[in-house]
Design a protein around this motif. Structure first.
Motif, PDB file in Angstrom:
ATOM      1  N   ILE A   1     -10.842   7.368  -1.478  1.00 21.94           N
ATOM      2  CA  ILE A   1      -9.673   8.114  -0.990  1.00 21.94           C
ATOM      3  C   ILE A   1     -10.130   9.269  -0.107  1.00 21.94           C
ATOM      4  O   ILE A   1      -9.539   9.535   0.935  1.00 21.94           O
TER       5      ILE A   1
ATOM      6  N   ASN B   1       2.275   1.706  -3.459  1.00 28.19           N
ATOM      7  CA  ASN B   1       1.190   2.089  -4.362  1.00 28.19           C
ATOM      8  C   ASN B   1       0.783   3.543  -4.150  1.00 28.19           C
ATOM      9  O   ASN B   1       0.659   4.309  -5.110  1.00 28.19           O
ATOM     10  N   LEU B   2       0.571   3.931  -2.893  1.00 28.63           N
ATOM     11  CA  LEU B   2       0.188   5.311  -2.603  1.00 28.63           C
ATOM     12  C   LEU B   2       1.284   6.284  -3.017  1.00 28.63           C
ATOM     13  O   LEU B   2       1.013   7.364  -3.548  1.00 28.63           O
TER      14      LEU B   2
ATOM     15  N   MET C   1       0.828  -1.200   0.000  1.00 33.12           N
ATOM     16  CA  MET C   1       0.000   0.000   0.000  1.00 33.12           C
ATOM     17  C   MET C   1       0.870   1.261   0.000  1.00 33.12           C
ATOM     18  O   MET C   1       0.584   2.217  -0.711  1.00 33.12           O
TER      19      MET C   1
ATOM     20  N   LEU D   1       0.776   9.171  -5.679  1.00 30.67           N
ATOM     21  CA  LEU D   1       1.027  10.538  -5.252  1.00 30.67           C
ATOM     22  C   LEU D   1       2.086  11.199  -6.116  1.00 30.67           C
ATOM     23  O   LEU D   1       1.961  12.371  -6.487  1.00 30.67           O
TER      24      LEU D   1
END
Length: 167
Positions: A144, A23-24, A20, A28
């Motif tokens: 989100i 991925n984030l 995660m 971003l």
């Protein structure tokens, strides 16, 4: 190929603990690149956009509340506001509830400028999600938003900028 080989080379669809963050971070980074380009001509860039957007959409009661909402240091906020005042997009007026404090309000030109930049940011966000089906993109944006609000409630003083600096 074994399952571990699939996983090692990223061909598995099962979530892997710890992914995660990666991925984030990738999402971003992609967002930041597109967002920076969308607001490149904005006075004070990304921070100027964020301040103007908060002033227009959140209507904070005073400069201190604006800084707290955006998690911007008081001194940094003063410089940002000076830039935006000089550009004619916001004004400082006495806070009706406390004459010692200042409320930040948008000018008509500031509202018009924000509308232009919001259209650019919306296009950048659309481009970022171009690889998703429309319903998936809409669902992702909603999820989100919910997750961010949940984290903000749990950590109200947390600074997203500081988090990114430390990622």
């Amino acid at each position: 190929m074994t399952e571990s080989t699939h996983r090692r080379f990223g061909t598995t669809t099962a979530p892997v603990p710890g992914d995660m963050g990666w991925n984030l971070g990738m999402v971003l980074r992609g967002y930041q690149t597109l967002f920076e380009a969308a607001v490149a001509d904005m006075p004070a860039g990304i921070r100027g956009f964020q301040v103007l957007s908060a002033v227009v959409h959140k209507d904070p009661p005073n400069q201190q509340a604006l800084g707290a909402h955006l998690a911007i240091d008081r001194t940094v906020l003063t410089y940002l506001l000076d830039t935006l005042v000089d550009a004619g997009v916001v004004e400082r007026i006495p806070d009706p509830g406390d004459r010692r404090a200042r409320k930040i309000v948008p000018t008509d030109g500031g509202r018009k400028m924000l509308a232009v930049y919001e259209a650019r940011v919306a296009a950048a966000e659309y481009d970022l999600m171009a690889g998703l089906e429309e319903d998936d993109a809409r669902a992702l944006a909603l999820l989100i938003s919910r997750l961010a609000k949940s984290v903000h409630r749990a950590l109200p003083g947390a600074s997203p900028c500081e988090a990114m600096d430390n990622l």
